[in-house]
Design an enzyme around this catalytic site. Structure first.
Site, mmCIF file in Angstrom:
data_model
loop_
_atom_site.group_PDB
_atom_site.id
_atom_site.type_symbol
_atom_site.label_atom_id
_atom_site.label_comp_id
_atom_site.label_asym_id
_atom_site.label_seq_id
_atom_site.Cartn_x
_atom_site.Cartn_y
_atom_site.Cartn_z
ATOM 1 C CG ASP A 57 19.525 22.183 -86.421
ATOM 2 O OD1 ASP A 57 18.499 22.127 -86.578
ATOM 3 O OD2 ASP A 57 20.339 22.101 -87.273
ATOM 4 C CG HIS A 58 14.137 24.648 -84.237
ATOM 5 N ND1 HIS A 58 14.901 25.681 -84.845
ATOM 6 C CD2 HIS A 58 13.092 25.044 -84.896
ATOM 7 C CE1 HIS A 58 14.540 26.303 -85.828
ATOM 8 N NE2 HIS A 58 13.291 26.011 -85.845
ATOM 9 C CE LYS A 62 11.289 23.032 -87.947
ATOM 10 N NZ LYS A 62 10.233 23.954 -87.580
ATOM 11 C CD GLU A 96 12.495 31.570 -92.497
ATOM 12 O OE1 GLU A 96 12.190 31.629 -91.295
ATOM 13 O OE2 GLU A 96 13.834 31.854 -92.567
ATOM 14 C CG HIS A 120 17.841 24.917 -89.506
ATOM 15 N ND1 HIS A 120 18.252 24.425 -88.121
ATOM 16 C CD2 HIS A 120 17.466 26.243 -89.210
ATOM 17 C CE1 HIS A 120 18.017 25.395 -87.139
ATOM 18 N NE2 HIS A 120 17.571 26.585 -87.704
ATOM 19 C CE LYS A 207 15.336 35.058 -92.052
ATOM 20 N NZ LYS A 207 14.639 34.015 -91.257
HETATM 21 C C1 BG6 Z 1 16.178 29.738 -87.171
HETATM 22 C C2 BG6 Z 1 16.556 30.995 -87.775
HETATM 23 O O1 BG6 Z 1 16.910 29.082 -86.724
HETATM 24 O O2 BG6 Z 1 15.105 29.059 -87.877
HETATM 25 C C3 BG6 Z 1 15.412 31.794 -88.085
HETATM 26 O O3 BG6 Z 1 17.566 31.544 -86.998
HETATM 27 C C4 BG6 Z 1 14.312 31.123 -88.980
HETATM 28 O O4 BG6 Z 1 16.042 32.848 -89.091
HETATM 29 C C5 BG6 Z 1 13.941 29.761 -88.141
HETATM 30 O O5 BG6 Z 1 13.328 31.828 -89.142
HETATM 31 C C6 BG6 Z 1 13.078 29.058 -89.051
HETATM 32 O O6 BG6 Z 1 12.409 28.099 -88.122
HETATM 33 P P1 BG6 Z 1 11.193 27.379 -88.587
HETATM 34 O O7 BG6 Z 1 11.217 26.624 -87.252
HETATM 35 O O8 BG6 Z 1 10.130 28.544 -88.290
HETATM 36 O O9 BG6 Z 1 11.183 26.987 -89.726
#
Ligand code: BG6
Length: 363
Positions: A57-58, A62, A96, A120, A207
């Site tokens: 989960d990126h 952060k 976003e 997230h 979005k």
């Molecule tokens: C991803 C989603 O996991 O996270 C995307 O699939 C989203 O839709 C993105 O745009 C957002 O990541 P970040 O790091 O740009 O906030």
């Protein structure tokens, strides 16, 4: 393909740890709902030990998100206040500015709940709400996160959720004609435990919003008594702690101060910490750089454990199911470049709150 890949690796003997570690990194989406996530966990566990699985989960990588634990547990001044006695509400915004672009083929089948909330936003929630782990080891941290998910009260879908899509989404290439996929959602939820009883947690993400910003807002209770009420400006605003995840990583703390040359007029001021000022512009690596390094080093604390994925789906699935019912809140529309639908303002206002953005630079 995760199942097929994992089983093929197994058949080739590539998961056998007798000659060194073997780890498999799995990128999201991890399942489509609780049932598919459970199945995927079973399929992976058939050939891998949980300790070999690194689910990405990126957001967890952060820098400000990692810092949440240091901030909470390496300082004395916040943790005593970090509870229902002093906190009025917690908000998590992941806004976003991009729209779905060319990703409608994937996105229309998922929507904001699966794309942003299940992973997230709930991960951020767990880091804000969890109890202090007994150590900085992966499983100690993950045990506490799992307890948070287990304490989330089932969401009142009719009153505590808002869903919407931006104007023009329906005509995007790749979006099904009968699509009801939301590109925005706001949810109020409660954590039924001693620390958080009665404190609303407001989560929102969308979005095509006005700006890209991810922030966690801790709104403190106002002082119990206003001794400045005779003054010109005596409004006592809440202290606000803003944890700025992106784009300008840092923290802001809003306090009241006395306006000079008045008897005691009040004015909000901010203490600010910006990563780039202290550590330099290039100090923050890409989240994926950190994650791949941690996977090689064998530290799973920034990865999600199987049980927490399933518990998170257990929170999201009933919301998605509720939206299929007759009494579901309507699918609202919002204009691009706005902060989302009016219904989200109304939902939060119902308990006397408003959406707060405190990381600076917002219109
Ligand atoms: C991803 C989603 O996991 O996270 C995307 O699939 C989203 O839709 C993105 O745009 C957002 O990541 P970040 O790091 O740009 O906030």
């Amino acid at each position: 393909v995760f199942d097929e890949i994992a089983h093929s690796l197994h058949e080739c003997g590539l998961l056998n740890e007798s000659e060194g570690y073997r780890r498999v990194v799995v990128e999201k989406p991890f399942g489509y709902d609780l049932a598919s996530a459970q199945l995927l966990n079973q399929q992976l566990h058939a050939v891998l030990d949980e300790s070999q699985i690194y689910r990405i989960d990126h957001y967890l990588a952060k820098e400000t998100v990692q810092n949440l634990q240091v901030f909470r547990f390496a300082n004395t001044i916040f943790e005593p206040l970090w509870n229902r006695n002093y906190i009025e509400s917690v908000q998590i915004t992941a806004a976003e500015s991009v729209d779905v672009g060319h990703r409608a083929g994937y996105y229309d089948g998922s929507g904001v709940m699966r794309d942003m909330f299940q992973n997230h936003l709930l991960q951020l929630l767990s880091l804000v709400a969890m109890e202090p782990p007994s150590s900085f080891q992966a499983n100690a941290i993950r045990n506490e996160k799992v307890k948070v998910f287990g304490s989330v009260r089932p969401v009142d879908v009719v009153n505590d959720t808002v869903r919407a899509r931006y104007d023009g989404y329906a005509s995007t290439e790749g979006v099904r004609a009968d699509s009801t996929t939301p590109t925005y959602a706001a949810v109020r939820l409660f954590i039924d435990n001693w620390r958080w009883q009665g404190v609303p947690f407001y989560l929102r993400s969308g979005k095509a919003l006005k700006e890209k910003t991810t922030e966690i807002t801790i709104q403190f209770k106002r002082p119990p008594y206003n001794m400045f009420s005779g003054q010109n400006d005596s409004t006592m605003r809440s202290n606000i702690l803003s944890i700025c995840v992106q784009p300008d990583e840092g923290m802001h703390l809003r306090m009241e101060a006395k306006v000079p040359d008045t008897s005691a007029d009040l004015h909000p001021v901010e203490f600010e910490f910006h990563y780039k000022d202290t550590f330099g512009e290039d100090a923050i690596p890409e989240a994926y750089e950190r994650l791949l390094l941690e996977a090689l080093a064998g530290d799973a604390s920034l990865f999600t454990r199987g049980d927490s994925i399933e518990l998170a789906w257990g929170i999201i699935d009933p919301i998605l199911a509720g939206w299929q019912q007759e009494d579901a809140p309507p699918l609202e529309t919002y204009t691009k470049d706005s902060w989302g639908p009016a219904a989200a303002e109304q939902m939060i206002a119902a308990l006397g709150h408003e959406w707060l953005l405190g990381c600076g630079g917002h219109a």
